[in-house]
Write a protein that holds these residues in place. Structure first.
Motif, PDB file in Angstrom:
ATOM      1  N   VAL A  12      17.733  58.279-103.886  1.00  0.00           N
ATOM      2  CA  VAL A  12      17.820  58.135-105.345  1.00  0.00           C
ATOM      3  C   VAL A  12      18.778  59.193-105.880  1.00  0.00           C
ATOM      4  N   GLY A  13      19.878  58.721-106.476  1.00  0.00           N
ATOM      5  CA  GLY A  13      20.885  59.632-107.024  1.00  0.00           C
ATOM      6  C   GLY A  13      22.105  59.688-106.125  1.00  0.00           C
ATOM      7  N   ALA A  14      23.279  59.363-106.693  1.00  0.00           N
ATOM      8  CA  ALA A  14      24.511  59.345-105.893  1.00  0.00           C
ATOM      9  C   ALA A  14      25.460  60.453-106.322  1.00  0.00           C
ATOM     10  N   GLY A  15      24.918  61.680-106.413  1.00  0.00           N
ATOM     11  CA  GLY A  15      25.772  62.868-106.525  1.00  0.00           C
ATOM     12  C   GLY A  15      26.099  63.342-105.116  1.00  0.00           C
ATOM     13  N   PRO A  16      26.622  64.550-104.980  1.00  0.00           N
ATOM     14  CA  PRO A  16      26.955  65.056-103.644  1.00  0.00           C
ATOM     15  C   PRO A  16      25.782  64.982-102.666  1.00  0.00           C
ATOM     16  N   ALA A  17      24.562  65.331-103.114  1.00  0.00           N
ATOM     17  CA  ALA A  17      23.418  65.321-102.194  1.00  0.00           C
ATOM     18  C   ALA A  17      23.073  63.893-101.770  1.00  0.00           C
ATOM     19  N   GLY A  18      22.996  62.989-102.745  1.00  0.00           N
ATOM     20  CA  GLY A  18      22.633  61.603-102.433  1.00  0.00           C
ATOM     21  C   GLY A  18      23.697  60.906-101.610  1.00  0.00           C
TER      22      GLY A  18
ATOM     23  N   VAL B 158      20.117  54.262-104.718  1.00  0.00           N
ATOM     24  CA  VAL B 158      19.845  53.870-106.109  1.00  0.00           C
ATOM     25  C   VAL B 158      20.554  54.868-107.028  1.00  0.00           C
ATOM     26  N   GLU B 159      21.397  54.377-107.922  1.00  0.00           N
ATOM     27  CA  GLU B 159      22.125  55.276-108.831  1.00  0.00           C
ATOM     28  C   GLU B 159      22.097  54.687-110.244  1.00  0.00           C
ATOM     29  N   ALA B 160      21.773  55.547-111.219  1.00  0.00           N
ATOM     30  CA  ALA B 160      21.618  55.069-112.594  1.00  0.00           C
ATOM     31  C   ALA B 160      22.946  54.855-113.297  1.00  0.00           C
ATOM     32  N   VAL B 161      23.951  55.652-112.973  1.00  0.00           N
ATOM     33  CA  VAL B 161      25.215  55.604-113.732  1.00  0.00           C
ATOM     34  C   VAL B 161      26.345  55.116-112.831  1.00  0.00           C
TER      35      VAL B 161
ATOM     36  N   GLY C  78      28.873  59.631-107.994  1.00  0.00           N
ATOM     37  CA  GLY C  78      29.596  60.862-108.354  1.00  0.00           C
ATOM     38  C   GLY C  78      29.806  61.035-109.844  1.00  0.00           C
ATOM     39  N   SER C  79      28.945  60.448-110.662  1.00  0.00           N
ATOM     40  CA  SER C  79      29.188  60.472-112.116  1.00  0.00           C
ATOM     41  C   SER C  79      29.183  61.887-112.685  1.00  0.00           C
ATOM     42  N   LYS C  80      28.362  62.754-112.130  1.00  0.00           N
ATOM     43  CA  LYS C  80      28.320  64.127-112.638  1.00  0.00           C
ATOM     44  C   LYS C  80      29.607  64.861-112.291  1.00  0.00           C
TER      45      LYS C  80
ATOM     46  N   LEU D  65      37.257  72.403-110.161  1.00  0.00           N
ATOM     47  CA  LEU D  65      36.233  72.739-109.155  1.00  0.00           C
ATOM     48  C   LEU D  65      36.586  74.020-108.425  1.00  0.00           C
ATOM     49  N   GLU D  66      35.562  74.737-108.031  1.00  0.00           N
ATOM     50  CA  GLU D  66      35.740  75.908-107.162  1.00  0.00           C
ATOM     51  C   GLU D  66      34.747  75.789-106.009  1.00  0.00           C
ATOM     52  N   ASN D  67      35.023  76.469-104.922  1.00  0.00           N
ATOM     53  CA  ASN D  67      34.064  76.598-103.806  1.00  0.00           C
ATOM     54  C   ASN D  67      33.738  75.288-103.123  1.00  0.00           C
TER      55      ASN D  67
ATOM     56  N   ARG E  94      17.945  52.802-112.840  1.00  0.00           N
ATOM     57  CA  ARG E  94      17.309  54.110-113.032  1.00  0.00           C
ATOM     58  C   ARG E  94      15.948  54.082-112.351  1.00  0.00           C
ATOM     59  N   ALA E  95      15.709  55.006-111.467  1.00  0.00           N
ATOM     60  CA  ALA E  95      14.387  55.116-110.840  1.00  0.00           C
ATOM     61  C   ALA E  95      13.483  55.914-111.771  1.00  0.00           C
ATOM     62  N   THR E  96      12.226  55.566-111.804  1.00  0.00           N
ATOM     63  CA  THR E  96      11.309  56.299-112.684  1.00  0.00           C
ATOM     64  C   THR E  96      10.234  57.064-111.915  1.00  0.00           C
TER      65      THR E  96
ATOM     66  N   GLY F 241      19.569  68.851-103.042  1.00  0.00           N
ATOM     67  CA  GLY F 241      20.532  69.164-104.104  1.00  0.00           C
ATOM     68  C   GLY F 241      19.931  69.982-105.233  1.00  0.00           C
ATOM     69  N   ASP F 242      20.531  69.870-106.408  1.00  0.00           N
ATOM     70  CA  ASP F 242      20.151  70.704-107.561  1.00  0.00           C
ATOM     71  C   ASP F 242      18.690  70.563-107.941  1.00  0.00           C
ATOM     72  N   LEU F 243      18.094  69.427-107.641  1.00  0.00           N
ATOM     73  CA  LEU F 243      16.696  69.183-108.016  1.00  0.00           C
ATOM     74  C   LEU F 243      15.728  70.171-107.349  1.00  0.00           C
TER      75      LEU F 243
ATOM     76  N   MET G  72      21.376  78.241-106.289  1.00  0.00           N
ATOM     77  CA  MET G  72      22.161  77.548-105.262  1.00  0.00           C
ATOM     78  C   MET G  72      22.600  76.163-105.707  1.00  0.00           C
ATOM     79  N   GLN G  73      22.878  75.993-106.979  1.00  0.00           N
ATOM     80  CA  GLN G  73      23.331  74.685-107.462  1.00  0.00           C
ATOM     81  C   GLN G  73      24.839  74.602-107.275  1.00  0.00           C
ATOM     82  N   ARG G  74      25.231  74.169-106.102  1.00  0.00           N
ATOM     83  CA  ARG G  74      26.641  74.043-105.731  1.00  0.00           C
ATOM     84  C   ARG G  74      26.836  72.741-104.968  1.00  0.00           C
ATOM     85  N   ILE G  75      28.064  72.242-105.035  1.00  0.00           N
ATOM     86  CA  ILE G  75      28.373  70.977-104.367  1.00  0.00           C
ATOM     87  C   ILE G  75      28.214  71.116-102.849  1.00  0.00           C
ATOM     88  N   ALA G  76      28.729  72.206-102.286  1.00  0.00           N
ATOM     89  CA  ALA G  76      28.647  72.375-100.828  1.00  0.00           C
ATOM     90  C   ALA G  76      27.192  72.439-100.368  1.00  0.00           C
TER      91      ALA G  76
HETATM   92  C1  LIG Z   1      30.416  72.029-115.739  1.00  0.00           C
HETATM   93  C2  LIG Z   1      29.999  72.160-114.312  1.00  0.00           C
HETATM   94  C3  LIG Z   1      30.873  72.698-113.395  1.00  0.00           C
HETATM   95  C4  LIG Z   1      30.508  72.829-112.065  1.00  0.00           C
HETATM   96  N1  LIG Z   1      31.420  73.331-111.191  1.00  0.00           N
HETATM   97  C5  LIG Z   1      31.107  73.451-109.896  1.00  0.00           C
HETATM   98  C6  LIG Z   1      32.066  73.951-108.952  1.00  0.00           C
HETATM   99  O1  LIG Z   1      33.198  74.274-109.307  1.00  0.00           O
HETATM  100  N2  LIG Z   1      31.681  74.077-107.642  1.00  0.00           N
HETATM  101  C7  LIG Z   1      30.431  73.727-107.215  1.00  0.00           C
HETATM  102  O2  LIG Z   1      30.159  73.857-106.035  1.00  0.00           O
HETATM  103  N3  LIG Z   1      29.510  73.236-108.088  1.00  0.00           N
HETATM  104  C8  LIG Z   1      29.810  73.091-109.402  1.00  0.00           C
HETATM  105  N4  LIG Z   1      28.887  72.604-110.295  1.00  0.00           N
HETATM  106  C9  LIG Z   1      27.539  72.262-109.796  1.00  0.00           C
HETATM  107  C10 LIG Z   1      27.567  70.896-109.104  1.00  0.00           C
HETATM  108  O3  LIG Z   1      28.086  69.916-109.977  1.00  0.00           O
HETATM  109  C11 LIG Z   1      26.148  70.521-108.682  1.00  0.00           C
HETATM  110  O4  LIG Z   1      25.612  71.570-107.887  1.00  0.00           O
HETATM  111  C12 LIG Z   1      26.145  69.225-107.859  1.00  0.00           C
HETATM  112  O5  LIG Z   1      26.739  68.149-108.554  1.00  0.00           O
HETATM  113  C13 LIG Z   1      24.700  68.877-107.496  1.00  0.00           C
HETATM  114  O6  LIG Z   1      24.671  67.689-106.786  1.00  0.00           O
HETATM  115  P1  LIG Z   1      23.383  66.777-106.771  1.00  0.00           P
HETATM  116  O7  LIG Z   1      23.715  65.627-105.880  1.00  0.00           O
HETATM  117  O8  LIG Z   1      22.178  67.566-106.487  1.00  0.00           O
HETATM  118  O9  LIG Z   1      23.201  66.277-108.285  1.00  0.00           O
HETATM  119  P2  LIG Z   1      24.180  65.508-109.284  1.00  0.00           P
HETATM  120  O10 LIG Z   1      25.602  65.732-108.951  1.00  0.00           O
HETATM  121  O11 LIG Z   1      23.705  65.887-110.645  1.00  0.00           O
HETATM  122  O12 LIG Z   1      23.877  63.973-109.015  1.00  0.00           O
HETATM  123  C14 LIG Z   1      22.653  63.378-109.391  1.00  0.00           C
HETATM  124  C15 LIG Z   1      22.886  61.879-109.507  1.00  0.00           C
HETATM  125  O13 LIG Z   1      21.624  61.265-109.711  1.00  0.00           O
HETATM  126  C16 LIG Z   1      21.736  60.269-110.711  1.00  0.00           C
HETATM  127  N5  LIG Z   1      20.407  60.136-111.305  1.00  0.00           N
HETATM  128  C17 LIG Z   1      19.748  61.048-112.060  1.00  0.00           C
HETATM  129  N6  LIG Z   1      18.523  60.587-112.385  1.00  0.00           N
HETATM  130  C18 LIG Z   1      18.426  59.340-111.829  1.00  0.00           C
HETATM  131  C19 LIG Z   1      17.396  58.365-111.797  1.00  0.00           C
HETATM  132  N7  LIG Z   1      16.238  58.574-112.407  1.00  0.00           N
HETATM  133  N8  LIG Z   1      17.626  57.203-111.132  1.00  0.00           N
HETATM  134  C20 LIG Z   1      18.813  56.998-110.496  1.00  0.00           C
HETATM  135  N9  LIG Z   1      19.828  57.894-110.491  1.00  0.00           N
HETATM  136  C21 LIG Z   1      19.621  59.056-111.144  1.00  0.00           C
HETATM  137  C22 LIG Z   1      22.771  60.827-111.677  1.00  0.00           C
HETATM  138  O14 LIG Z   1      23.382  59.780-112.430  1.00  0.00           O
HETATM  139  C23 LIG Z   1      23.750  61.489-110.708  1.00  0.00           C
HETATM  140  O15 LIG Z   1      24.745  60.591-110.274  1.00  0.00           O
HETATM  141  C24 LIG Z   1      29.216  72.437-111.636  1.00  0.00           C
HETATM  142  C25 LIG Z   1      28.340  71.870-112.561  1.00  0.00           C
HETATM  143  C26 LIG Z   1      28.716  71.745-113.888  1.00  0.00           C
HETATM  144  C27 LIG Z   1      27.755  71.141-114.894  1.00  0.00           C
END
Ligand SMILES: Cc1cc2nc3c(=O)[nH]c(=O)nc-3n(C[C@H](O)[C@H](O)[C@H](O)COP(=O)(O)OP(=O)(O)OC[C@H]3O[C@@H](n4cnc5c(N)ncnc54)[C@H](O)[C@@H]3O)c2cc1C
Length: 311
Positions: free
Chosen positions: A17-23, A40-43, A46-48, A55-57, A91-93, A274-276, A281-285
């Motif tokens: 659930v969630g297609a950011g870097p972790a998903g 499963v992705e709501a938006v 990589g929408s975030k 980007l850095e790091n 959107r997952a609930t 990931g960030d959750l 440690m909220q970083r893409i890597a």
């Molecule tokens: C302004 C800004 C700058 C940043 N710059 C950097 C940087 O330079 N370098 C770096 O390493 N990190 C950076 N970060 C942090 C980085 O973006 C996050 O650490 C990273 O995106 C976390 O990945 P994630 O997969 O955990 O979550 P996210 O990237 O937030 O992805 C979560 C995904 O889950 C989806 N989602 C959420 N809820 C639901 C649901 N209920 N059902 C279905 N889908 C859902 C969202 O739509 C989203 O696509 C930055 C963050 C911000 C806000």
């Protein structure tokens, strides 16, 4: 992204659930290990990160969020084309772990079942309603600063609520904009202002309390009460939020005192990546590593249980 409706709920090995870097990392790792994977992705994939200007790091010389998001989307599409991955746009609930399976409920009420669920829904921006130092009259729309474009702000009176780190990211991403940002922040955030203190486009005002009221002719009246008691009012065309973030936790996850979802506290069939996981440690890597690791856990479990990955 190519998606399917969540009908015909065939249980899969891994439901992400969630297609950011972790998903994305979890889904790609699972698909490459020949697990049956649903993402499963709501938006959008990589929408975030797609909205991060600079980007850095991030290993691999990814310098902008849109580039990285496009690469994620291409990777997911490649696995979809190879029939190794299904993407559900929804959107997952809620998520529930059971002895023999885990289940995810979608916003339309449908139920998806898997051997293991990876929750990777990240964080979402705090709003003025989430903090105790901002009072607003009426429903004030406060979009996050980091999603704003220079064109929306140039030549306008812009008030930013909070001095969180995306302020520096935004200024770095738009070095040529002459948009002026008036940042109101609490003493708690003062240490974060140092990073951009030399940037003449930013003006800081420490505030113990802020009141915002929408004007009938458009724009806002913003009053900042200095911690020493003095107050100052100004008109703003745009008010943006830069207050930090809060976890996007699904119902059913175990939530810690800070609102985040510690992985070790979850049901064994529900993994968090990931960030959750936590405020640090909220970083893409880190999210990429977490996601890949989360997919390997059910893979090794399935090997232990005599599961043979499909050819
Ligand atoms: C302004 C800004 C700058 C940043 N710059 C950097 C940087 O330079 N370098 C770096 O390493 N990190 C950076 N970060 C942090 C980085 O973006 C996050 O650490 C990273 O995106 C976390 O990945 P994630 O997969 O955990 O979550 P996210 O990237 O937030 O992805 C979560 C995904 O889950 C989806 N989602 C959420 N809820 C639901 C649901 N209920 N059902 C279905 N889908 C859902 C969202 O739509 C989203 O696509 C930055 C963050 C911000 C806000």
């Amino acid at each position: 992204m190519t998606t399917i409706a969540p009908s015909g709920n065939e249980p899969v090995d891994l439901l992400v659930v969630g297609a950011g870097p972790a998903g994305v990392a979890a889904a790609v790792m699972g698909a490459s290990l020949r697990l049956r994977v649903t993402l499963v992705e709501a938006v959008a994939v990589g929408s975030k990160v797609a909205a991060i200007g600079a980007l850095e790091n991030v290993p691999g010389a990814w310098l902008t969020g849109p580039q990285l998001a496009a690469a994620f989307a291409a990777d997911i599409a490649r696995h979809q084309d190879a029939n190794r991955l299904t993407v559900v746009q929804a959107r997952a609930t809620a998520v529930t772990g059971h002895r023999d399976r885990a289940e995810v409920v979608l916003a339309d009420g449908s139920l998806l079942t898997a051997a293991t669920v990876v929750a990777a829904t990240g964080v979402t921006a705090l709003t003025p309603q989430d903090v105790d130092w901002i009072e607003s009259t009426g429903a004030v729309n406060v979009p996050p600063l980091w999603r704003a474009t220079p064109e929306e702000l140039e030549g306008r009176e812009v008030v930013v609520l909070g001095a969180d780190r995306p302020l520096g990211t935004w200024l770095r991403a738009h070095p040529r904009t002459d948009a002026r940002l008036h940042v109101l922040h609490t003493a708690h955030d003062s240490y974060k202002t140092a990073e951009v203190a030399d940037d003449s486009r930013v003006r800081f005002t420490p505030a113990g309390r802020v009141e915002i009221a929408e004007r009938s002719g458009g724009g806002y009246d913003v009053t900042a009460y200095h911690p020493d008691g003095a107050s100052r009012s100004a008109r703003a065309d745009v008010v943006l939020g830069n207050l930090g973030s809060k976890p996007s936790a699904l119902s059913g996850l175990v939530i810690g005192p800070d609102g985040y979802c510690p992985p070790e506290a979850q049901h064994p069939r529900v993994l968090v990546a990931g960030d959750l996981k936590g405020a640090r440690m909220q970083r893409i890597a880190v999210a990429l590593g977490d996601g890949g690791r989360a997919a390997l856990i059910p893979y090794y479990r399935s090997l232990e249980n005599g599961f043979a990955p499909s050819p």
